[in-house]
Design a protein around this motif. Structure first.
Motif, PDB file in Angstrom:
ATOM      1  N   ILE A 107       0.841  -1.193   0.000  1.00  0.00           N
ATOM      2  CA  ILE A 107       0.000   0.000   0.000  1.00  0.00           C
ATOM      3  C   ILE A 107       0.879   1.247   0.000  1.00  0.00           C
ATOM      4  N   THR A 165      -2.590   4.929   2.994  1.00  0.00           N
ATOM      5  CA  THR A 165      -2.999   3.977   4.027  1.00  0.00           C
ATOM      6  C   THR A 165      -4.254   4.383   4.801  1.00  0.00           C
ATOM      7  N   PHE A 194      -7.146   3.363   2.619  1.00  0.00           N
ATOM      8  CA  PHE A 194      -7.172   1.905   2.495  1.00  0.00           C
ATOM      9  C   PHE A 194      -7.813   1.280   3.723  1.00  0.00           C
ATOM     10  N   THR A 218     -10.047   1.027  -5.387  1.00  0.00           N
ATOM     11  CA  THR A 218      -8.647   0.631  -5.581  1.00  0.00           C
ATOM     12  C   THR A 218      -8.115   1.146  -6.905  1.00  0.00           C
ATOM     13  N   TRP A 273      -4.265   2.866  -4.912  1.00  0.00           N
ATOM     14  CA  TRP A 273      -3.789   2.612  -3.553  1.00  0.00           C
ATOM     15  C   TRP A 273      -2.492   1.819  -3.498  1.00  0.00           C
ATOM     16  N   TYR A 274      -2.258   0.960  -4.496  1.00  0.00           N
ATOM     17  CA  TYR A 274      -1.204  -0.037  -4.359  1.00  0.00           C
ATOM     18  C   TYR A 274       0.003   0.278  -5.231  1.00  0.00           C
TER      19      TYR A 274
END
Length: 227
Positions: free
Chosen positions: A131, A136, A139, A199, A204-205
């Motif tokens: 992440i 975060t 998330f 997402t 987010w990642y």
């Protein structure tokens, strides 16, 4: 080749030892014959929380052969220590059916397998992500409550949140009665679909991986149950 996932529940007085293994076990694991990829993972409080559960850990491993895996679980000193210091261990032997994305720059589950598509019998799902630090809060606001619902979805035998590092390197493992039960949740759960949409929209990642497995065999117990 063979993939295994073990869920280890430590004895009440082994909390410090178990936490220390997150660092000290890495050297011995790197030297295990036939172990091609491994991650020793912590778990979340209550199953999916951001705070750690210091009594429960996971070991995800990819082996060059079933024989290499069997030798480790039967004879290796590190595993013997875990057996002595745990109240229960549950291990699943898995064959990847579908895998995309990366874990530390590789896809460890992208290897040939003769396992047929899971039309009947249990399947397992692993989702894993690194992440982005500034993402975060969002998330955990959206994903943690949604992840927790997986454990109570129809057809789920067990589910757990796992991670290499607290908060920023997270994974979810779930065991399902069938591929149909898993697909029903994935495509019909409004909360799950909302998280997937966010997402993509919010990026987010930094890295992510999704893998689906046929469950070949399980051994031991998880929360007192032989799954």
């Amino acid at each position: 080749m063979l993939t295994t996932l073990s869920i280890l529940t430590l004895l009440p007085d082994q909390k410090r030892w178990g936490f220390a293994q997150m660092g000290t076990a890495q050297g011995p694991l790197r030297q295990v014959p036939g172990l091609q990829f491994q991650k020793l993972l912590g778990s979340g409080a209550g199953g999916f929380g951001a705070l750690p559960n210091l009594w429960r850990y996971g070991l995800m491993a990819v082996w060059e052969s079933a024989e290499a895996a069997a030798c480790f679980f039967a004879e290796h000193p590190l595993w013997q220590q875990y057996q002595q210091r745990t109240s229960e261990i549950w291990t699943a032997e898995l064959a990847p059916l579908k895998s995309h994305g990366l874990w530390d720059g590789v896809n460890p589950f992208a290897y040939p397998t003769q396992a047929p598509e899971a039309t009947t019998g249990p399947v397992a799902v692993l989702t894993r992500a690194s992440i982005r630090l500034h993402k975060t809060p969002r998330f955990w606001r959206y994903v943690a409550p949604t992840s927790a619902t997986v454990a109570h979805a129809p057809g789920v035998r067990a589910a757990i949140g796992l991670g290499e590092l607290p908060v920023v390197r997270q994974a979810t493992f779930s065991l399902w009665e069938s591929a149909q039960a898993m697909q029903d949740y994935a495509y019909r759960s409004d909360k799950h679909k909302q998280v997937i949409k966010l997402t993509r929209q919010e990026n987010w990642y930094g890295e992510e991986l999704f893998a689906r497995f046929r469950v070949l065999r399980t051994e031991g117990t998880w929360d007192g149950r032989a799954l």
